[in-house]
Write an enzyme that holds these catalytic residues in place. Structure first.
Site, mmCIF file in Angstrom:
data_model
loop_
_atom_site.group_PDB
_atom_site.id
_atom_site.type_symbol
_atom_site.label_atom_id
_atom_site.label_comp_id
_atom_site.label_asym_id
_atom_site.label_seq_id
_atom_site.Cartn_x
_atom_site.Cartn_y
_atom_site.Cartn_z
ATOM 1 N N LYS A 11 -24.633 1.923 -17.911
ATOM 2 C CA LYS A 11 -23.462 1.310 -17.283
ATOM 3 C C LYS A 11 -22.956 2.131 -16.085
ATOM 4 O O LYS A 11 -23.348 3.297 -15.919
ATOM 5 C CB LYS A 11 -22.376 1.146 -18.351
ATOM 6 C CG LYS A 11 -22.800 0.172 -19.464
ATOM 7 C CD LYS A 11 -21.662 -0.089 -20.436
ATOM 8 C CE LYS A 11 -22.093 -1.067 -21.513
ATOM 9 N NZ LYS A 11 -20.978 -1.406 -22.431
ATOM 10 N N TYR A 51 -21.802 -11.377 -19.648
ATOM 11 C CA TYR A 51 -20.881 -11.166 -20.774
ATOM 12 C C TYR A 51 -20.144 -12.448 -21.177
ATOM 13 O O TYR A 51 -19.085 -12.376 -21.792
ATOM 14 C CB TYR A 51 -19.895 -10.057 -20.431
ATOM 15 C CG TYR A 51 -20.495 -8.671 -20.605
ATOM 16 C CD1 TYR A 51 -20.795 -8.179 -21.880
ATOM 17 C CD2 TYR A 51 -20.769 -7.858 -19.524
ATOM 18 C CE1 TYR A 51 -21.354 -6.924 -22.058
ATOM 19 C CE2 TYR A 51 -21.325 -6.590 -19.695
ATOM 20 C CZ TYR A 51 -21.613 -6.141 -20.965
ATOM 21 O OH TYR A 51 -22.165 -4.890 -21.146
ATOM 22 N N ASN A 114 -18.660 3.006 -21.932
ATOM 23 C CA ASN A 114 -19.361 3.640 -23.054
ATOM 24 C C ASN A 114 -20.850 3.862 -22.780
ATOM 25 O O ASN A 114 -21.672 3.831 -23.687
ATOM 26 C CB ASN A 114 -19.105 2.872 -24.364
ATOM 27 C CG ASN A 114 -19.565 1.433 -24.288
ATOM 28 O OD1 ASN A 114 -20.120 1.005 -23.289
ATOM 29 N ND2 ASN A 114 -19.347 0.688 -25.360
ATOM 30 N N HIS A 117 -25.524 -0.139 -22.869
ATOM 31 C CA HIS A 117 -25.518 -1.393 -23.633
ATOM 32 C C HIS A 117 -26.813 -1.456 -24.427
ATOM 33 O O HIS A 117 -27.847 -0.974 -23.964
ATOM 34 C CB HIS A 117 -25.459 -2.573 -22.666
ATOM 35 C CG HIS A 117 -25.858 -3.882 -23.291
ATOM 36 N ND1 HIS A 117 -24.997 -4.604 -24.069
ATOM 37 C CD2 HIS A 117 -27.024 -4.567 -23.266
ATOM 38 C CE1 HIS A 117 -25.624 -5.690 -24.502
ATOM 39 N NE2 HIS A 117 -26.857 -5.700 -24.026
ATOM 40 N N GLU A 128 -31.313 -11.412 -22.508
ATOM 41 C CA GLU A 128 -30.798 -10.391 -21.585
ATOM 42 C C GLU A 128 -31.918 -9.794 -20.735
ATOM 43 O O GLU A 128 -31.732 -9.530 -19.539
ATOM 44 C CB GLU A 128 -30.075 -9.307 -22.384
ATOM 45 C CG GLU A 128 -28.796 -9.846 -23.028
ATOM 46 C CD GLU A 128 -28.164 -8.908 -24.050
ATOM 47 O OE1 GLU A 128 -27.128 -9.296 -24.619
ATOM 48 O OE2 GLU A 128 -28.698 -7.804 -24.284
HETATM 49 N N1 ATP Z 1 -11.440 -3.161 -27.118
HETATM 50 C C1 ATP Z 1 -12.152 -3.053 -25.997
HETATM 51 N N2 ATP Z 1 -11.559 -2.688 -24.837
HETATM 52 C C2 ATP Z 1 -12.257 -2.587 -23.688
HETATM 53 N N3 ATP Z 1 -13.574 -2.837 -23.592
HETATM 54 C C3 ATP Z 1 -14.204 -3.177 -24.718
HETATM 55 C C4 ATP Z 1 -13.552 -3.309 -25.971
HETATM 56 N N4 ATP Z 1 -14.472 -3.676 -26.909
HETATM 57 C C5 ATP Z 1 -15.629 -3.770 -26.258
HETATM 58 N N5 ATP Z 1 -15.495 -3.471 -24.944
HETATM 59 C C6 ATP Z 1 -16.543 -3.461 -23.912
HETATM 60 O O1 ATP Z 1 -17.323 -4.642 -24.065
HETATM 61 C C7 ATP Z 1 -18.676 -4.306 -24.366
HETATM 62 C C8 ATP Z 1 -19.243 -5.334 -25.299
HETATM 63 O O2 ATP Z 1 -18.521 -5.301 -26.526
HETATM 64 P P1 ATP Z 1 -19.276 -5.428 -27.914
HETATM 65 O O3 ATP Z 1 -18.249 -5.648 -28.938
HETATM 66 O O4 ATP Z 1 -20.409 -6.396 -27.768
HETATM 67 O O5 ATP Z 1 -19.814 -3.936 -28.116
HETATM 68 P P2 ATP Z 1 -21.283 -3.387 -28.223
HETATM 69 O O6 ATP Z 1 -22.169 -4.447 -28.782
HETATM 70 O O7 ATP Z 1 -21.279 -2.064 -28.885
HETATM 71 O O8 ATP Z 1 -21.571 -3.107 -26.721
HETATM 72 P P3 ATP Z 1 -22.758 -3.622 -25.826
HETATM 73 O O9 ATP Z 1 -22.803 -5.117 -26.020
HETATM 74 O O10 ATP Z 1 -22.348 -3.199 -24.432
HETATM 75 O O11 ATP Z 1 -23.946 -2.885 -26.346
HETATM 76 C C9 ATP Z 1 -18.589 -2.880 -24.949
HETATM 77 O O12 ATP Z 1 -19.769 -2.148 -24.846
HETATM 78 C C10 ATP Z 1 -17.492 -2.286 -24.106
HETATM 79 O O13 ATP Z 1 -17.988 -1.867 -22.833
#
Ligand code: ATP
Length: 139
Positions: A11, A51, A114, A117, A128
């Site tokens: 990211k 997304y 974070n 992804h 994806e």
């Molecule tokens: N509460 C939140 N506040 C801000 N951003 C968030 C929050 N929860 C998730 N995100 C962002 O949205 C992305 C997608 O959320 P998801 O719940 O799918 O998490 P993930 O599956 O661990 O992450 P990814 O899909 O990026 O691997 C997260 O990686 C993060 O960057």
């Protein structure tokens, strides 16, 4: 049966902070083979499409803005049980909960920024991967 491929993005925060090499090294050390790799910057429209499943979540607008704020690195990875093993390697979404030895423990700054992804299912890994690496792409 689980397929042997998953999809990842490094990211914008991690690219900006010069962690592409460190993260790819952890990926390879974890037993994954990089089968496709590309550095691109998403437009807000493309980030919104990627997304789309989170459209109704309160953080969606911020996420789209963040994911289009700078270049990302997209990659397709290969390993037995790739999706589940990669989720283990990246660690919890919120780095505060990520275990020692995970990519997010080492490189993530916050729940949004974070670092990486990882696809959450074989079906999404395919979708994806196709988003960034269309089958008919020409060079
Ligand atoms: N509460 C939140 N506040 C801000 N951003 C968030 C929050 N929860 C998730 N995100 C962002 O949205 C992305 C997608 O959320 P998801 O719940 O799918 O998490 P993930 O599956 O661990 O992450 P990814 O899909 O990026 O691997 C997260 O990686 C993060 O960057």
């Amino acid at each position: 049966m689980a397929t042997n491929r998953t999809f990842t993005m490094i990211k914008p925060d991690a690219v900006q902070d010069n962690h592409i090499g460190g993260i790819l090294q952890m990926i390879e050390a974890g037993g994954f083979r990089i089968v496709a790799l590309k550095k691109v910057q998403l437009t807000p429209e493309r980030a919104g499409q990627f997304y789309e499943v989170h459209k109704e979540r309160p953080f969606y607008q911020d996420l789209v803005k963040y994911m289009s704020s700078g270049p990302i690195v997209a990659a397709i990875l290969e390993k037995d049980n790739a999706v589940a093993d990669f989720r283990t390697l990246i660690g919890a979404t919120n780095p505060a909960n990520a275990e020692e030895g995970t990519i997010r423990k080492k490189y993530a700054k916050s729940i949004e920024a974070n670092a990486v992804h990882g696809s959450d299912s074989d079906e999404n890994a395919q979708i994806e991967g196709d988003f960034y690496f269309p089958a008919n792409e020409q060079f």
